[in-house]
Design an enzyme around this catalytic site. Structure first.
Site, PDB file in Angstrom:
ATOM      1  N   GLU A   8       2.628  -2.603  -0.365  1.00 34.90           N
ATOM      2  CA  GLU A   8       3.152  -1.807  -1.485  1.00 34.90           C
ATOM      3  C   GLU A   8       1.981  -1.604  -2.427  1.00 34.90           C
ATOM      4  O   GLU A   8       1.576  -2.529  -3.128  1.00 34.90           O
ATOM      5  CB  GLU A   8       4.319  -2.543  -2.146  1.00 34.90           C
ATOM      6  N   CYS A  40       2.779  -0.474 -10.804  1.00 30.86           N
ATOM      7  CA  CYS A  40       2.477   0.336  -9.625  1.00 30.86           C
ATOM      8  C   CYS A  40       3.331   1.585  -9.590  1.00 30.86           C
ATOM      9  O   CYS A  40       3.022   2.540  -8.871  1.00 30.86           O
ATOM     10  CB  CYS A  40       2.675  -0.490  -8.358  1.00 30.86           C
TER      11      CYS A  40
END
Length: 685
Positions: free
Chosen positions: A255, A294
């Site tokens: 990720e 993120c």
């Protein structure tokens, strides 16, 4: 000041002080990593030899209960974690996302496990399918624990949530975890792990912690194991090609940080509520956690004709942001996690500024001119909210290639809506994108394109705004991850995340054998009939396969008329002789729901007993029509039992039983098939 410690082999290790870890607020040393080398062979062996058996001594339901208890334990001690989290530069609101968001993820997976998973350690992904003409050879799929170890390598920005959002589904799947947080904020993860160990709720070997480098850990995993990573795309690319991971086909889930976007559709005007929703979302994603997410919005794509209005409103909102020591009243944005991170963001902003325009902020923290509130903040890792403009995003590439992992975003104007979608695609794979629009047709058109390169899409309008959790908030029930640059992985997503840590296998055999393997009745398997009605058995005394074949009932015209009068359903197929004759059935037929009701009348045992309530109906299919004069009967079979460890108001235990029901006609043909879910009481103590 004692160094932080790793938790390896059931004990905390590390006595020699290593690297100093500084407060992001004022630069003071708040902890030391330890300098002791870790025996990763011991860590992996402990996970496999001790952790796997200890976890599998519990079932899905019991592990779900442990997750819920751990979430409560951490919530009761959350203030201890908030105090430590302040050193990471996080405001109280930032820490809430990390700490209470982490506990909330434990609660969510506890609930999902309790509601959706069986009592054992095998999940049947049915239904079984016949593979032969006579029904004596069938196949199905099962999911079982991998009996390996999960290595979770996390980023610095969410030291608690980042660990727990991976740990929760891993634990529920019966797989031990070795958690490696980023060293710069590992003092907060270590504090959380100490609490988890103190709770006594985790079986030995279920959780280990690595403070510092991973050494040869990734060279010790094999095909039973799973490695997950959250961080930069560059690091993910290096890790996934480790020779040992390739040699053993070790699943690797990444990720990675991505250039997420928000698109303001061209149907929205500055007078619309949605216009301000867009501006608010961009500003929030720039400043929450100082932009160290993120999922943060790095590219804000807006109609060129509204560029000036967006710029003015966004600058006005950013001007109200107060940067400084999060402990001070009025401060709304804290620091980056470290001075190294501060320098990295400054370098990235300098790259973005070449060929683009700085509209707001852009202060080089080394050059002065930026003064966060608070004593000692000049030694902290603060960075001003920075907004840039890329006038020709179709021709300039920096804003599509360079990510400043801080409070930084770039405005990009477009002329036609499809141009906006093309700009969104230039992120080459993102975790999340937001589309702000009033037009459902634009939303449908856009999502059809954006979904190919985004892991999650938020369509935001005034109706959703009141309950929206926002662009940058991954939720346990929804997938978190994205294609391409975002890493190509998946996390969260409800029970799907648990299944990532299980092994799927196809199983073939007779229905009776498949029923024994899956712990679930399979059509065609042997059943057990006795003189005792299955509804008269307490939960513990029921066996999968206990069955009742009922007496018969012939359907009459009076039945159809009466049911129509009670239900108000006078559909022509039930009452119009002429129209029904012209239909494919060629005759009047009974209501499907009459067939269900009649079947219940055939198999229900009316007296007081262990069956407490019918609370659901699954997999209903009306297979063949039932006409006047047809004779039906039902077979009721105990299909599945789930002990959710629940107790009723009377103090008596309860379990969930799924019953397979098949209704057949006089020719033995199935006319209806479904599952009934009931609460069934346990024996009285």
């Amino acid at each position: 000041m004692n160094p932080l410690q790793s938790y390896i082999g059931g004990r905390f290790v590390g006595t020699r002080a290593g690297a100093a870890l500084a407060s992001a607020v004022d630069g003071r040393t708040v902890a030391f990593a330890h300098a002791d080398e870790i025996d990763f062979g011991e860590a992996v062996d402990h996970a496999r030899r001790v952790g796997v058996p200890a976890l599998l001594a519990l079932d899905f339901q019991q592990r779900a209960a442990r997750l819920k208890a751990l979430a409560r334990f951490l919530m009761e001690r959350k203030e201890d974690l908030y105090a430590i989290s302040a050193h990471t530069g996080a405001t109280r609101a930032d820490s809430w996302i990390d700490i209470e968001g982490g506990a909330g993820t434990l609660f969510a997976y506890a609930s999902m496990g309790s509601n959706e998973l069986p009592s054992g350690n095998l999940i049947h992904e049915g239904p079984a399918m016949p593979l032969g003409k006579k029904g004596q050879f069938s196949g199905t799929h099962v999911l079982v624990p991998r009996r390996g170890v999960a290595v979770h390598i996390n980023a610095f920005n969410f030291p608690v949530w980042g660990a727990l959002e991976k740990f929760a589904p891993t634990f529920l799947a019966g797989m031990p975890s070795i958690v490696k947080p980023a060293t710069s904020t590992s003092y907060l993860t270590e504090a959380m792990v100490r609490l988890a160990v103190e709770s006594g709720l985790l079986p030995e070997g279920a959780l280990q912690l690595v403070v510092g480098p991973t050494g040869d850990l990734l060279d010790r995993v094999d095909g039973r194991d799973i490695v997950t990573f959250t961080g930069s795309a560059d690091t993910a690319a290096r890790l996934r090609v480790r020779p040992n991971l390739i040699a053993h086909s070790v699943p690797f889930n990444a990720e990675a940080d991505s250039l997420n976007c928000a698109v303001l559709a061209d149907d929205v005007t500055p007078d619309d509520v949605e216009f301000d929703l867009f501006v608010k979302e961009v500003a929030r994603e720039m400043t929450v956690k100082a932009g160290q997410k993120c999922t943060a919005i790095r590219r804000a794509i807006v109609p060129r004709r509204h560029l000036q209005a967006v710029t003015e409103r966004l600058k006005a909102r950013l001007a109200k942001v107060v940067v400084g020591d999060p402990s001070l009243e009025g401060v709304t944005m804290g620091a980056l996690a470290s001075r190294d991170q501060q320098r990295d963001v400054a370098e990235r902003v300098a790259q973005l500024a070449r060929g683009n325009t700085v509209l707001f902020g852009g202060h080089d923290p080394e050059a002065g001119g930026f003064a966060p509130r608070g004593t000692g903040t000049d030694q902290g890792a603060f960075f001003a909210p920075t907004l840039l403009l890329c006038e020709r995003p179709d021709m300039q590439s920096a804003a599509h290639d360079v990510e400043a992992f801080g409070p930084v975003s770039t405005l990009m104007p477009y002329d036609e809506f499809d141009e906006a979608l093309a700009l969104a695609e230039r992120g080459r794979g993102s975790l999340v994108g937001t589309l702000v629009t009033r037009d459902p047709h634009r939303a449908a058109h856009a999502v059809g394109r954006l979904a190919a390169l985004h892991g999650r899409i938020l369509v935001l309008d005034r109706d959703a705004a009141g309950e929206s959790t926002g662009h940058g908030s991954p939720l346990p029930a929804l997938k978190h991850g994205g294609p391409g640059r975002a890493g190509g992985g998946e996390e969260l997503g409800g029970i799907r995340a648990v299944k990532h840590y299980l092994q799927r296998a196809a199983v073939q055999g007779s229905p009776t054998m498949l029923a024994a393997v899956t712990g679930e009745h399979v059509k065609g398997a042997a059943v057990h009939e006795s003189g005792v009605h299955p509804f008269r058995h307490a939960f513990e005394d029921l066996t999968v396969g206990d069955s009742l074949l009922t007496h018969r009932r012939t359907v009459t015209d009076a039945d159809i008329v009466a049911f129509g009068g009670i239900s108000g359903d006078f559909f022509y197929m039930h009452f119009d002789e002429i129209a029904a004759k012209a239909s494919p059935f060629g005759k009047r037929i009974a209501h499907g729901y009459f067939v269900l009701s009649a079947a219940a009348g055939l198999f229900v045992s009316p007296g007081e007993g262990p069956v407490l309530a019918n609370y659901g109906l699954d997999t209903l299919r009306f297979v063949k029509p039932v006409g006047i004069g047809d004779t039906i009967r039902a077979r009721l079979t105990c299909k599945r039992k789930i002990d959710r460890n629940k107790v009723g108001a009377d103090g008596r235990g309860q379990g969930v039983v799924a019953w397979d029901v098949e209704v057949t006609n006089q020719d033995g043909e199935i006319v209806a098939s479904y599952d009934i879910l009931t609460l069934v009481a346990k024996r009285e103590n």
